[in-house]
Structure formats: C-alpha cells, structure tokens
Design a protein around this motif. Sequence first.
Motif, short mmCIF file in Angstrom:
data_model
loop_
_atom_site.label_atom_id
_atom_site.label_comp_id
_atom_site.label_asym_id
_atom_site.label_seq_id
_atom_site.Cartn_x
_atom_site.Cartn_y
_atom_site.Cartn_z
N LEU A 1 16.52 7.39 16.22
CA LEU A 1 15.99 7.96 14.98
C LEU A 1 17.19 8.23 14.07
O LEU A 1 17.96 9.17 14.29
N SER A 2 17.39 7.37 13.08
CA SER A 2 18.55 7.46 12.20
C SER A 2 18.27 8.38 11.02
O SER A 2 17.16 8.40 10.49
N PHE B 1 19.05 10.76 18.58
CA PHE B 1 19.22 11.13 17.17
C PHE B 1 20.56 10.61 16.66
O PHE B 1 21.58 10.71 17.33
N GLN B 2 20.54 10.05 15.46
CA GLN B 2 21.77 9.56 14.84
C GLN B 2 21.99 10.25 13.50
O GLN B 2 21.10 10.28 12.66
N HIS B 3 23.16 10.81 13.34
CA HIS B 3 23.62 11.28 12.02
C HIS B 3 25.13 11.05 11.96
O HIS B 3 25.78 10.84 12.97
N TRP C 1 23.07 23.95 18.47
CA TRP C 1 21.64 23.92 18.13
C TRP C 1 20.99 22.67 18.69
O TRP C 1 19.90 22.73 19.28
N LEU C 2 21.64 21.51 18.53
CA LEU C 2 21.10 20.25 19.05
C LEU C 2 21.01 20.28 20.58
O LEU C 2 20.04 19.79 21.17
N ILE D 1 18.35 17.63 22.26
CA ILE D 1 18.36 16.40 21.46
C ILE D 1 19.61 15.60 21.80
O ILE D 1 20.74 16.09 21.62
N LYS D 2 19.43 14.41 22.26
CA LYS D 2 20.55 13.52 22.58
C LYS D 2 21.05 12.90 21.27
O LYS D 2 20.27 12.36 20.49
#
Length: 340
Positions: free
Chosen positions: A150-151, A241-243, A257-258, A263-264
């Motif tokens: 999920l980008s 997750f991608q940011h 928090w992640l 959340i990976k």
Amino acid sequence: MAKTKELSKDVRDKIVDLHKAGMDYKTIAKQLGEKVTTVGVIIRKWKKHKITVNLPRPGAPCKISPRGVAMIMRAVRNQPRTTREDLVNDLKAAGIIVTKKTIGNTLRREGLKSCSARKVPLLTKAHIHSRLKFANEHLNDSEDNWVKVLSSDETKMELFGINSTRRVWRRRNTAYDPKNTIPTVKHGGLNIMLWGCFSAKGTGQLHRIKGMMDGAMYHQILGENLFPSARALTMGCGWVFQHDNDPKHTAKATKEWLKKKHIKVLEWPSQSPDLNPIENLWRELKVRVAKRQPRNLNDLEKISKEEWDKIPPEMCANLVANYKKHLTSVIANKGFATKY
C-alpha cells in the motif's frame, strides 16, 4: 570569371554516343563546338558513374574541420551544459572563427539537440548506493509481493498549477483577454496539500492536510485514513506499508506508532520519487483536476477527491504490474535518477 553555361542533357548524351562510335576528344569537340576539356570531363564522368547528368553537389564546405568537430563533441560529452558561446570561444582560441549558428548546425548534424535539463532530486553517493541496493534486492520479487504493498505520499495541488503551461488559440491583440490568460499570485498560497495512498486494487482515501504537518498530525492522518483504505482495498493480512523518508515519516514517534499498530513498513531509499508509482497517479490527478478548472481552494479539494476516486483500478494494477521496469531502469542508470 563568369560562370559558364551548363550543357544540356542532349548534348552530353551526344558526346557519349560519338565517343562510343570511336571518335577522339578533339574530333568530338570540333564537331560540336565545345572545349576538349569539357568533352573529357563528361566522358570520364560517364565511364565512372554511367550517367551524364550532374551529380548532387555537396554544398558549401564545412567551416569546421573534423578535428574541430571532435573538439566540440568532446567538450559537450564532458559537460552537456556547455553553451554555444563557450564552444565559439574554445574554437576561437584554437584559431577557428565560427558563429553560434554554425556550432548549432554542427551539433545537430552529430545527432544532438538542445533540450531543457530535467530537474531531479540531488543524489549523494549514499543515496545512489541505497537505490541500487533496493533495486537489486527487489528486482526478482514476484508481482504478488507488490500487490500487497500500500503506497502513500503527499503532494501539492495548485489552483492554477498545470494551467500555467497551457497554450491558447487567440487572434492578434487579444493576449490579455481574460479568456486567454492564466491567473497567478505573487507569493503563492493558492494551493492545498494532500495525502493519498493506493495499491494494485485501486486508490485509497485522499486527505487534505490543513496547516503545517508534524509527526502528531501524520499519526492522526494515518489513523483516520490508512486502515480504512486497507479495508476498502481488501488488502487482507500481511500487507506492507510504503512511505518515503520524510523526517516526519522516519521520526522515532512515527516508528513506534507503526510498530504499535503492527504495520510492516517497506524499507525505502531516500530521494527516490522515481521508484514510487504513486507519482504517476499524482500526475494523472493533476491533469484531471486542471480540466475541470476549480474556482477556489474548497472547490479544488472537492474536485481532487472526486477525480481521485474516478482513477480506474486498471491503471493502478498496470503501475504495479510494470514496477519491475522501474527497478531495471535504476540499475541500468547506475543508481541515478530515472524517468517516471
């Protein structure tokens, strides 16, 4: 000396015919009233090329010698931003006087053309190394792996942004007709910041960022939009997750928090917008919004969200399916910036 009149094709052919009949140059010249040298030139041309018409002329000789051309190409190869004036001065120092127009013509003959340099992120050796490492590590990942990603990213939407580059059809002396102008503001301000995400299954939620975003606001945005987006896109279990490496994204509080939310996060190389396929969606969104010509910032937000939701899932799926090409391009360009 005055330019002599060229012989017609009929006369040339007659010269060749008489030569074939066994006459020598002097006899042919006397019979036709032409110079012996002219007869000789036409017959030698016929023997060599089997034609009597004039061959295509090469035009004016080049003002720059092959050595000078090599000097120009070497300078441009070493520093593509070298100007024509720089090259004129370099050749002048070598005793060759030419104009900028001649330099331009020479470069075009060598297959080069003047283009606007692309603006790319500044990359250090560390950035290049991490980009190559990322590309090589993920080059052989299956498409199923990228489907689980999920980008996300942020972007600035300007009220008159893309319109500023538009051309208009107008009559003479109507340049300042309001219909033919693009409004601008001196110190900016007519824009909004957006956070969005997407996966191979489509676009997620789009959120307007109000004020200056800090770590706390970023956590709030993720809390309100990330999980709902993942559920709406049926990401299932094990999604990633991608940011990017914006300081707010990599802050200790954000990482905690992640981690707390289980959340990976995909490890991401800095200064790499060309590796994030969401950049293509931002461009698509800006084009769509510009066509609808929003009138104010609230209108801009409303239209942006409407157009974001209209982006077809097929486009998202195609970006993910072709992601390997981005990695291949980075490797081929030795870690430097690539097209996206």
